[in-house]
Design a protein around this motif. Structure first.
Motif, mmCIF file in Angstrom:
data_model
loop_
_atom_site.group_PDB
_atom_site.id
_atom_site.type_symbol
_atom_site.label_atom_id
_atom_site.label_comp_id
_atom_site.label_asym_id
_atom_site.label_seq_id
_atom_site.Cartn_x
_atom_site.Cartn_y
_atom_site.Cartn_z
ATOM 1 N N LEU A 83 0.842 -1.189 0.000
ATOM 2 C CA LEU A 83 0.000 0.000 0.000
ATOM 3 C C LEU A 83 0.878 1.239 0.000
ATOM 4 C CD1 LEU A 83 -2.652 -1.014 2.677
ATOM 5 C CD2 LEU A 83 -2.763 -1.303 0.187
ATOM 6 N N TYR A 84 0.619 2.106 -0.935
ATOM 7 C CA TYR A 84 1.340 3.373 -1.022
ATOM 8 C C TYR A 84 0.581 4.389 -0.166
ATOM 9 C CZ TYR A 84 3.893 1.468 -5.038
ATOM 10 O OH TYR A 84 4.686 0.705 -5.865
ATOM 11 N N SER A 85 0.998 4.537 1.080
ATOM 12 C CA SER A 85 0.360 5.523 1.954
ATOM 13 C C SER A 85 0.684 6.913 1.436
ATOM 14 C CB SER A 85 0.861 5.365 3.392
ATOM 15 O OG SER A 85 2.218 5.793 3.486
ATOM 16 N N TRP A 86 -0.121 7.881 1.867
ATOM 17 C CA TRP A 86 0.148 9.254 1.443
ATOM 18 C C TRP A 86 1.544 9.690 1.884
ATOM 19 C CZ3 TRP A 86 -3.125 8.072 -1.599
ATOM 20 C CH2 TRP A 86 -4.501 8.143 -1.490
ATOM 21 N N GLN A 87 1.940 9.285 3.091
ATOM 22 C CA GLN A 87 3.273 9.649 3.593
ATOM 23 C C GLN A 87 4.375 9.009 2.753
ATOM 24 O OE1 GLN A 87 2.005 12.359 5.398
ATOM 25 N NE2 GLN A 87 4.086 12.083 6.073
ATOM 26 N N TYR A 88 4.191 7.730 2.390
ATOM 27 C CA TYR A 88 5.200 7.055 1.574
ATOM 28 C C TYR A 88 5.289 7.712 0.192
ATOM 29 C CZ TYR A 88 8.012 3.450 -0.612
ATOM 30 O OH TYR A 88 9.014 2.783 -1.287
ATOM 31 N N LEU A 89 4.130 8.044 -0.388
ATOM 32 C CA LEU A 89 4.147 8.725 -1.684
ATOM 33 C C LEU A 89 4.859 10.070 -1.588
ATOM 34 C CD1 LEU A 89 0.603 8.032 -3.177
ATOM 35 C CD2 LEU A 89 2.802 7.305 -4.123
ATOM 36 N N ARG A 90 4.612 10.791 -0.509
ATOM 37 C CA ARG A 90 5.275 12.091 -0.348
ATOM 38 C C ARG A 90 6.795 11.904 -0.268
ATOM 39 N NH1 ARG A 90 3.391 17.497 -0.252
ATOM 40 N NH2 ARG A 90 5.160 18.743 0.394
ATOM 41 N N THR A 91 7.231 10.899 0.478
ATOM 42 C CA THR A 91 8.666 10.605 0.574
ATOM 43 C C THR A 91 9.236 10.277 -0.801
ATOM 44 O OG1 THR A 91 8.449 9.828 2.848
ATOM 45 C CG2 THR A 91 10.388 9.085 1.619
ATOM 46 N N LEU A 92 8.538 9.429 -1.556
ATOM 47 C CA LEU A 92 9.006 9.093 -2.907
ATOM 48 C C LEU A 92 9.098 10.346 -3.776
ATOM 49 C CD1 LEU A 92 7.072 5.807 -3.796
ATOM 50 C CD2 LEU A 92 9.459 6.036 -3.078
ATOM 51 N N CYS A 93 8.127 11.220 -3.660
ATOM 52 C CA CYS A 93 8.110 12.438 -4.470
ATOM 53 C C CYS A 93 9.266 13.364 -4.111
ATOM 54 C CB CYS A 93 6.784 13.173 -4.279
ATOM 55 S SG CYS A 93 5.358 12.312 -4.983
#
Length: 123
Positions: A83-93
């Motif tokens: 699951l791509y959490s919003w926090q994980y997506l933000r980190t990736l970005c």
């Protein structure tokens, strides 16, 4: 904590646009998202991140919302765990450039080790 307000997938370019509640917008390739999946398979159960190769042409076949905190990305190579959490997506970005450089270095090291031949000494 950041919240994703919009996701837009471009099928022709295999790019996922991600919009956050602070008006920041990022674009991530499917290859990057697939090679940096938060799944246990890719994260290798605490033994370090598994090197995922040959995902240049991978695409997203489905986006599945998970509550109000994450998204499941279903890829056309049948990978759909993690699951791509919003926090994980933000980190990736935010860390995309550094993460991608590190990934490319790992790919290069893997290619170099593939071509090395162990020397066996006979008594």
């Amino acid at each position: 904590m950041y919240i994703v307000t919009k996701l837009h997938y471009h099928q022709k370019s295999n790019i996922l646009d991600i919009y956050f509640d602070d008006d920041k917008h990022f674009a991530l390739s499917c290859e990057f998202l697939r090679t940096h999946s938060p799944s246990a398979e890719v994260q290798n159960h605490g033994a370090g991140v598994k090197l995922v190769l040959n995902k240049h042409n991978v695409s997203i076949s489905k986006l599945e919302p998970v509550g109000h905190y994450a998204i499941r990305l279903c890829f056309d190579d049948a990978h759909n765990s993690g699951l791509y959490s919003w926090q994980y997506l933000r980190t990736l970005c935010v860390e995309q450039a550094q993460l991608w450089d590190k990934y490319l270095q790992r790919v290069q090291a893997h290619k170099e080790s593939e071509h090395s031949v162990p020397i066996k000494f006979m008594p």
